[in-house]
Motif scaffolding. Structure first.
Motif, short mmCIF file in Angstrom:
data_model
loop_
_atom_site.label_atom_id
_atom_site.label_comp_id
_atom_site.label_asym_id
_atom_site.label_seq_id
_atom_site.Cartn_x
_atom_site.Cartn_y
_atom_site.Cartn_z
N MET A 291 0.76 -0.95 -0.14
CA MET A 291 -0.40 0.00 0.09
C MET A 291 0.79 1.32 0.28
SD MET A 291 -2.98 1.30 2.70
CE MET A 291 -2.34 0.19 4.00
N ILE A 292 0.40 2.41 -0.56
CA ILE A 292 1.19 3.72 -0.64
C ILE A 292 0.01 4.75 -0.24
CG2 ILE A 292 2.12 5.24 -2.12
CD1 ILE A 292 3.30 3.15 -3.86
N VAL A 293 0.44 5.44 0.66
CA VAL A 293 -0.28 6.64 1.31
C VAL A 293 0.24 7.82 1.16
CG1 VAL A 293 -1.67 5.10 2.62
CG2 VAL A 293 0.29 6.11 3.60
N TYR B 80 4.70 10.26 0.01
CA TYR B 80 4.11 9.18 -0.24
C TYR B 80 4.63 8.09 0.56
CZ TYR B 80 1.47 11.21 -3.93
OH TYR B 80 0.70 12.12 -4.63
N ASP C 84 4.94 3.80 2.42
CA ASP C 84 4.30 2.47 2.76
C ASP C 84 3.18 2.45 4.04
OD1 ASP C 84 6.59 2.59 4.21
OD2 ASP C 84 6.81 0.53 4.41
N GLN C 85 3.59 3.33 5.11
CA GLN C 85 3.01 3.19 6.17
C GLN C 85 3.06 4.43 6.85
OE1 GLN C 85 3.95 0.18 9.05
NE2 GLN C 85 5.73 -0.21 8.05
N LEU D 54 5.17 -4.90 -0.78
CA LEU D 54 4.03 -4.38 -0.86
C LEU D 54 4.08 -2.80 -1.36
CD1 LEU D 54 1.09 -4.61 0.07
CD2 LEU D 54 1.56 -4.03 2.09
N PHE D 55 4.98 -1.99 -1.02
CA PHE D 55 4.89 -0.78 -1.61
C PHE D 55 5.30 -0.77 -3.10
CE2 PHE D 55 7.45 3.05 -2.82
CZ PHE D 55 6.71 4.07 -2.17
N SER E 279 4.39 -3.13 -5.22
CA SER E 279 3.26 -3.75 -5.80
C SER E 279 2.29 -2.51 -6.41
CB SER E 279 2.48 -4.71 -5.08
OG SER E 279 2.14 -4.28 -3.99
N TYR E 280 2.21 -1.31 -5.87
CA TYR E 280 1.56 -0.31 -5.88
C TYR E 280 2.30 0.77 -6.73
CZ TYR E 280 -1.87 -2.16 -3.06
OH TYR E 280 -2.60 -3.06 -2.17
N LEU F 250 0.97 3.98 -9.40
CA LEU F 250 1.16 5.37 -8.74
C LEU F 250 1.70 6.19 -9.68
CD1 LEU F 250 0.44 7.06 -5.97
CD2 LEU F 250 2.95 6.37 -5.83
#
Length: 115
Positions: free
Chosen positions: A1-3, A41, A43-44, A70-71, A73-74, A78
């Protein structure tokens, strides 16, 4: 996930600045400190391990763990959708200029962007 981090949390990526080049990169540090316009941005939110910092009109900086599955994969999506559009909207840029301080990021970018 990327936030997307809120500006008051940009300081959290300071721990990802490990090389002398990262620690002394003026544009990168100006974004993190809030002195230059940009977006961070991660990963968490609480304990970032990987980040991409956008210095508006100047480019992107990839920081931290280049093998964060995980990072990564997005990341391709992005870059090709959201970051491309943000760059176009903010300054008319149509290219992704990534600045890396760890050579392992080259392999990661080749996998996620040009795959």
């Amino acid at each position: 996930m990327i936030v997307k981090l809120s500006k008051e949390d940009y300081y959290k990526v300071n721990k990802l600045l490990v090389t002398p080049q990262e620690k002394n990169e003026n544009v990168l540090n100006a974004v993190i400190s809030g002195m230059n316009q940009g977006v961070v941005y991660v990963d968490q939110i609480e304990e970032p391990h990987t980040a991409i910092v956008y210095a508006v009109g100047l480019g992107y900086y990839l920081l931290g763990d280049p093998e964060n599955g995980l990072f990564n994969s997005y990341l391709g999506n992005l870059i090709s959708t959201q970051l491309k559009q943000e760059s176009l909207d903010s300054c008319g840029g149509v290219w992704f200029i990534g600045n890396i301080f760890n050579e392992s990021w080259k392999k990661t970018l080749q996998k996620v962007v040009w795959a």
